[in-house]
Design a protein around this motif. Structure first.
Motif, short mmCIF file in Angstrom:
data_model
loop_
_atom_site.label_atom_id
_atom_site.label_comp_id
_atom_site.label_asym_id
_atom_site.label_seq_id
_atom_site.Cartn_x
_atom_site.Cartn_y
_atom_site.Cartn_z
N VAL A 3 -5.69 5.22 -8.52
CA VAL A 3 -5.42 4.37 -7.36
C VAL A 3 -6.23 3.08 -7.42
N SER A 4 -5.62 2.00 -6.99
CA SER A 4 -6.23 0.66 -6.93
C SER A 4 -6.60 0.11 -8.30
N GLY B 248 -1.17 3.14 -4.61
CA GLY B 248 -0.98 4.40 -3.90
C GLY B 248 -2.20 4.78 -3.07
N TYR B 249 -2.06 5.86 -2.32
CA TYR B 249 -3.15 6.32 -1.45
C TYR B 249 -4.13 7.23 -2.18
N THR B 250 -3.63 8.21 -2.92
CA THR B 250 -4.52 9.17 -3.56
C THR B 250 -4.15 9.51 -5.00
N ARG C 73 0.85 -1.20 0.00
CA ARG C 73 0.00 0.00 0.00
C ARG C 73 0.88 1.25 0.00
N GLY C 74 0.54 2.20 -0.85
CA GLY C 74 1.30 3.43 -0.98
C GLY C 74 2.25 3.43 -2.17
#
Length: 149
Positions: A117-118, A95-97, A44-45
């Motif tokens: 993201v995702s 990533g987060y955003t 994550r990130g």
């Protein structure tokens, strides 16, 4: 009541409790978001680049020191530094955003493709083996700095 009858009753209660627990676990398991279920093991990130299709490693294209993926947090101006220039076949943005941008040439030059993201791609198609630099959206202005080395 005989001790045998008591054990039998306890057995049925234990079996019922186990069935309820399994049902709860199954219900909770179904509630996992699709993006998490499809994540290819990218932390994550990070955004992760893979030399093989389907988030795998292609031993013929990348050195033994990269057995899996090349993950990054901000940006990479020159994938040649990591022996990943023009070998990327799949990508995942955990990533987060930020949206991630993949560029055809070093230092954000040439055409680009992006992923929110995702999301990612198990097969870059026309972009296969053409990526030379990559950046998260928030650091697009950091090219050629220590942030992107």
């Amino acid at each position: 009541m005989s001790s045998r009858a008591r054990r039998s009753g306890r057995s049925r209660i234990a079996t019922f409790a186990a069935a309820v627990a399994v049902g709860l676990v199954a219900t909770i398991g179904v509630a996992v978001p699709a993006s998490a279920a499809n994540s290819p093991g990218c932390a994550r990130g990070y955004t992760c680049l893979y030399s093989g299709y389907d988030y795998t490693w292609d031993v013929m294209q990348t050195p033994l020191s990269y057995t899996g993926q090349l993950g990054f947090l901000n940006c990479i101006d020159q994938l040649t530094r990591y022996s990943y220039n023009d070998v990327v076949s799949s990508v995942y943005n955990a990533g987060y955003t930020d949206r991630v941008y993949l560029y055809e040439h070093e230092f954000q030059l040439g055409k680009r493709v992006s992923y929110v993201v995702s999301t990612g791609s198990t097969n870059l198609g026309n972009w296969n083996d053409k990526i030379s630099s990559t950046y998260f959206e928030s650091v697009l202005n950091k090219k050629n700095t220590s942030t992107c080395r």
